[in-house]
Design an enzyme around this catalytic site. Structure first.
Site, PDB file in Angstrom:
ATOM      1  N   HIS A 268      47.656 -31.692 -43.287  1.00 22.32           N
ATOM      2  CA  HIS A 268      47.271 -33.123 -42.654  1.00 22.32           C
ATOM      3  C   HIS A 268      47.407 -32.785 -41.079  1.00 22.32           C
ATOM      4  O   HIS A 268      48.277 -31.988 -40.531  1.00 22.32           O
ATOM      5  CB  HIS A 268      48.296 -34.048 -42.818  1.00 22.32           C
ATOM      6  CG  HIS A 268      47.999 -35.462 -42.434  1.00 22.32           C
ATOM      7  ND1 HIS A 268      48.375 -36.154 -41.196  1.00 22.32           N
ATOM      8  CD2 HIS A 268      47.293 -36.366 -42.982  1.00 22.32           C
ATOM      9  CE1 HIS A 268      47.962 -37.408 -41.159  1.00 22.32           C
ATOM     10  NE2 HIS A 268      47.170 -37.546 -42.251  1.00 22.32           N
TER      11      HIS A 268
ATOM     12  N   GLU B  43      46.187 -38.052 -50.469  1.00 21.09           N
ATOM     13  CA  GLU B  43      44.816 -37.873 -51.583  1.00 21.09           C
ATOM     14  C   GLU B  43      45.413 -37.256 -52.856  1.00 21.09           C
ATOM     15  O   GLU B  43      44.631 -37.404 -53.655  1.00 21.09           O
ATOM     16  CB  GLU B  43      43.947 -37.315 -50.762  1.00 21.09           C
ATOM     17  CG  GLU B  43      43.637 -37.743 -49.354  1.00 21.09           C
ATOM     18  CD  GLU B  43      42.305 -38.518 -49.288  1.00 21.09           C
ATOM     19  OE1 GLU B  43      41.403 -38.190 -50.040  1.00 21.09           O
ATOM     20  OE2 GLU B  43      42.166 -39.601 -48.396  1.00 21.09           O
TER      21      GLU B  43
HETATM   22  C1  LIG Z   1      43.286 -32.731 -43.499  1.00 22.74           C
HETATM   23  C2  LIG Z   1      42.989 -31.449 -42.410  1.00 22.74           C
HETATM   24  C3  LIG Z   1      41.547 -31.843 -41.841  1.00 22.74           C
HETATM   25  C4  LIG Z   1      43.645 -31.361 -41.112  1.00 22.74           C
HETATM   26  O1  LIG Z   1      43.322 -30.489 -40.475  1.00 22.74           O
HETATM   27  P1  LIG Z   1      43.702 -29.802 -38.860  1.00 22.74           P
HETATM   28  O2  LIG Z   1      44.771 -30.668 -38.297  1.00 22.74           O
HETATM   29  O3  LIG Z   1      42.418 -30.006 -38.241  1.00 22.74           O
HETATM   30  O4  LIG Z   1      44.149 -28.394 -39.262  1.00 22.74           O
HETATM   31  P2  LIG Z   1      43.552 -27.032 -39.195  1.00 22.74           P
HETATM   32  O5  LIG Z   1      42.029 -27.167 -39.652  1.00 22.74           O
HETATM   33  O6  LIG Z   1      43.524 -26.818 -37.783  1.00 22.74           O
HETATM   34  O7  LIG Z   1      44.125 -26.249 -40.045  1.00 22.74           O
HETATM   35  C5  LIG Z   1      45.359 -25.533 -39.490  1.00 22.74           C
HETATM   36  C6  LIG Z   1      45.417 -24.277 -40.519  1.00 22.74           C
HETATM   37  O8  LIG Z   1      45.716 -24.665 -41.820  1.00 22.74           O
HETATM   38  C7  LIG Z   1      44.884 -24.147 -42.635  1.00 22.74           C
HETATM   39  N1  LIG Z   1      44.640 -25.282 -43.492  1.00 22.74           N
HETATM   40  C8  LIG Z   1      44.831 -26.600 -43.308  1.00 22.74           C
HETATM   41  N2  LIG Z   1      44.639 -27.393 -44.328  1.00 22.74           N
HETATM   42  C9  LIG Z   1      44.365 -26.519 -45.388  1.00 22.74           C
HETATM   43  C10 LIG Z   1      44.120 -26.693 -46.753  1.00 22.74           C
HETATM   44  N3  LIG Z   1      44.091 -27.896 -47.292  1.00 22.74           N
HETATM   45  N4  LIG Z   1      43.937 -25.596 -47.480  1.00 22.74           N
HETATM   46  C11 LIG Z   1      43.936 -24.433 -47.115  1.00 22.74           C
HETATM   47  N5  LIG Z   1      44.252 -24.159 -45.669  1.00 22.74           N
HETATM   48  C12 LIG Z   1      44.307 -25.278 -44.956  1.00 22.74           C
HETATM   49  C13 LIG Z   1      43.369 -24.175 -41.853  1.00 22.74           C
HETATM   50  O9  LIG Z   1      42.583 -23.171 -42.552  1.00 22.74           O
HETATM   51  C14 LIG Z   1      44.006 -23.763 -40.512  1.00 22.74           C
HETATM   52  O10 LIG Z   1      44.167 -22.155 -40.737  1.00 22.74           O
HETATM   53  P3  LIG Z   1      44.005 -21.112 -39.719  1.00 22.74           P
HETATM   54  O11 LIG Z   1      45.004 -21.343 -38.585  1.00 22.74           O
HETATM   55  O12 LIG Z   1      44.122 -19.617 -40.423  1.00 22.74           O
HETATM   56  O13 LIG Z   1      42.572 -21.366 -39.274  1.00 22.74           O
HETATM   57  C15 LIG Z   1      43.055 -30.265 -43.146  1.00 22.74           C
HETATM   58  O14 LIG Z   1      44.548 -29.953 -43.613  1.00 22.74           O
HETATM   59  C16 LIG Z   1      42.217 -30.127 -44.384  1.00 22.74           C
HETATM   60  O15 LIG Z   1      40.833 -29.722 -44.313  1.00 22.74           O
HETATM   61  N6  LIG Z   1      42.660 -30.409 -45.805  1.00 22.74           N
HETATM   62  C17 LIG Z   1      41.754 -30.651 -46.946  1.00 22.74           C
HETATM   63  C18 LIG Z   1      41.052 -31.790 -46.893  1.00 22.74           C
HETATM   64  C19 LIG Z   1      42.081 -33.214 -47.265  1.00 22.74           C
HETATM   65  O16 LIG Z   1      43.029 -33.009 -47.863  1.00 22.74           O
HETATM   66  N7  LIG Z   1      41.560 -34.290 -46.594  1.00 22.74           N
HETATM   67  C20 LIG Z   1      42.482 -35.447 -46.709  1.00 22.74           C
HETATM   68  C21 LIG Z   1      43.204 -35.679 -45.351  1.00 22.74           C
HETATM   69  S1  LIG Z   1      44.415 -37.219 -45.654  1.00 22.74           S
END
Ligand SMILES: CC(C)(COP(=O)(O)OP(=O)(O)OC[C@H]1O[C@@H](n2cnc3c(N)ncnc32)[C@H](O)[C@@H]1OP(=O)(O)O)[C@@H](O)C(=O)NCCC(=O)NCCS
Length: 514
Positions: A399, A452
């Protein structure tokens, strides 16, 4: 200077073919030559040395005397002009030019004039300098951690794993109150007493039905696409509804009408979702029942049967937990659209679009798809490890704000446990495995289950088909969106940020079509 840009020198940009004059030349003749060449200055030379410069500014001064016929350059030129060397860096030269208010610098090597550099040449600076806008503040990518507005609707404290609607803990509200009460809290600013709650419930119930003009067209929407995509169909049907009900720019209506548009929108959303769903399967829509609670009516319109109260309450708790959540992407979208003065319908259509993305609202069905793909507990670790090593995101985890347990996930896990069902134990085991694998392969990222993951488990147990997970999320979040829309409209400032242009350097001449 833009990173990686090569150092540019005066020599790269100067004009070599300088218009020159002698001090003894007639002013009028020199002026004609400047006009012919379409340049704003002539450098006055003596044996190749720049001894003066005659600029448009000098000519204006001369013209003010009215007697130019016999005037010579020597009388009006600016003697001993500041000069630059051809090997000076362009940026300091530009700074000096603009600080002195000059428009031209003769370029001198040794004591000889070799060129001239002007503001016009400096336009090319745009190719080597990063453009700075006055007062600009650099925000982090994705606006992470950037505060963009004030709100009284609610907030999220990611480090503490806590979020609230107005002054109340949202999880406590979900444990103790109805969705209608929480809706009242968001719209009216306070939790209702018994009389207010009853009146509010009645008001919502009276607004649940789909207007006939929209109802008539829903069958066409439900079958228009090659495949039925519930959220796309909902976005289309809701847009039609906002148009039909003639929602106007909030700037042209009073606060009571804005609230009425918001109430109508939030109240009718479940009926649109369920009618489209049933029509897509060749079933007749089930009309809403005014005597049922919002949540019970939601499930009723899905099947035509009054739901079991435990299931209705489980869905109600899910809906309460997802009503609002700070400045999330769809809420921000709604506020941006509202900030332009657009009608509430446009803001909600945009918000639905933002919610459709898997990084926001589109994940719960994907989380269940993952459970299906894992199949059995013994396969969980290998499956998850392979996915993370492949670079895949595990849906329902991570998140932007929460770096600890998502409080919504914690409560939904307990709702899922209360409901029971075959999937709960398996989901819990997968959750533990995902958290462990992510802690090992993505150390320091603090990745836990988000709302979710268990949302999917709860909705599935309550009989909501997977394709309706995101629309169901929409049906609660629309209450939050519209509360924010009303707040934005009450104290508006156009939301209009800037961006750093990072493409090929402008200005390039536009090529003729050959
Ligand atoms: C929700 C979300 C978009 C938040 O993303 P964010 O704050 O932009 O975090 P980042 O994309 O910068 O991720 C930080 C790190 O954690 C990792 N990471 C984050 N969520 C992850 C997940 N669900 N699975 C695997 N790795 C994940 C990223 O790959 C990144 O790794 P890196 O530093 O090696 O590049 C992200 O956690 C995600 O894509 N989750 C899956 C989709 C989901 O559940 N969405 C519903 C949200 S309520």
């Amino acid at each position: 200077m833009a990173e990686g840009a090569k150092v540019r020198r005066v020599r790269d940009l100067m004009t070599r073919d300088v218009l020159t004059a002698s001090a003894s030349d007639l002013l009028a003749a020199t002026c004609s030559r400047m006009l012919e060449r379409s340049v704003g200055s002539a450098v006055v030379v003596d044996d190749g040395r720049a001894v003066g410069i005659l600029t448009e500014r000098d000519l204006v001064r001369a013209a003010a005397t009215g007697n130019l016929e016999a005037a010579t350059v020597a009388e009006w030129m600016t003697p001993k002009p500041d000069t630059v060397g051809p090997d000076e860096e362009i940026y300091p030269a530009f700074t000096s030019l603009s600080q002195h208010g000059y428009r031209h610098f003769p370029v001198v090597e040794g004591d000889q004039l070799v060129g001239i550099i002007s503001m016009r040449d400096m336009l090319e600076l745009a190719q080597v300098l990063r453009v700075e806008h006055p007062g600009q503040i650099e925000a982090r990518r994705g606006l992470e951690g950037v505060v963009v507005a004030e709100t009284e609707v609610g907030d999220v404290r990611g480090q503490e794993g806590f979020y609230h609607y107005r002054q109340y803990n949202a999880v406590e509200l979900a444990a103790k109150r109805s969705l209608e009460d929480v809706w009242h809290l968001l719209y009216e600013g306070h939790l209702p007493d018994a009389a207010e709650a009853a009146a509010f419930r009645d008001e919502i119930a009276s607004l649940r039905s789909i207007p006939p003009a929209v109802k008539k067209l829903l069958p066409a929407i439900a079958i228009a696409g090659e495949h039925f995509v519930p959220l796309d169909a909902l976005r289309t049907a809701y847009s039609l509804l906002a148009y039909t009900l003639d929602f106007k720019s909030w700037m042209d209506i009073d606060a009571a009408t804005r609230r009425a548009d918001a109430m109508r929108t939030s109240a009718v959303m479940p009926a649109l979702i369920m009618a489209l769903h049933r029509l897509s399967r060749g079933q007749e829509p089930v009309d809403p029942r005014p005597d049922l609670s919002y949540a019970a009516n939601y499930l009723y319109m899905l099947t035509g049967e009054v739901p079991d109260p435990d299931r209705a309450r489980a869905i109600e708790q899910y809906l309460i937990l997802t009503t609002d959540h700070g400045f999330n992407s769809s809420t921000f979208t709604a506020r941006v659209i509202t900030s332009t003065g657009a009608d509430l319908g446009s803001a909600v259509v945009g918000a639905i679009g933002a919610l459709s993305g898997p990084l926001h609202g589109g994940a719960p069905s994907r989380a269940l798809d993952m459970l299906d793909a894992i199949q059995t507990p013994d396969r969980a670790e290998t499956w998850i490890r392979d996915a993370v090593l492949r670079g895949d995101r595990i849906m329902g985890f991570g998140h932007r704000i929460y770096k600890t347990d998502d409080p919504r996930s914690v409560m939904l896990r307990s709702v899922a446990e209360r409901l029971g069902g075959s999937m709960v134990a398996f989901a819990k085991q997968v959750e533990t495995t995902v958290v462990e694998v992510l802690a090992e392969l993505k150390p320091g990222r603090s990745l836990y289950a988000n709302v979710e993951f268990y949302a999917g488990v709860v909705m599935d147990e309550c009989g909501i088909p997977r394709e309706l997970f995101t629309p169901t999320f929409t049906s609660s979040r629309v209450i939050g969106w519209t509360a924010h829309v009303l707040e934005q409209a009450a104290d508006n400032r156009l939301i209009r940020p800037s961006a750093h242009y990072a493409g090929p350097p402008p200005p390039r001449p536009v090529p003729e079509l050959t």
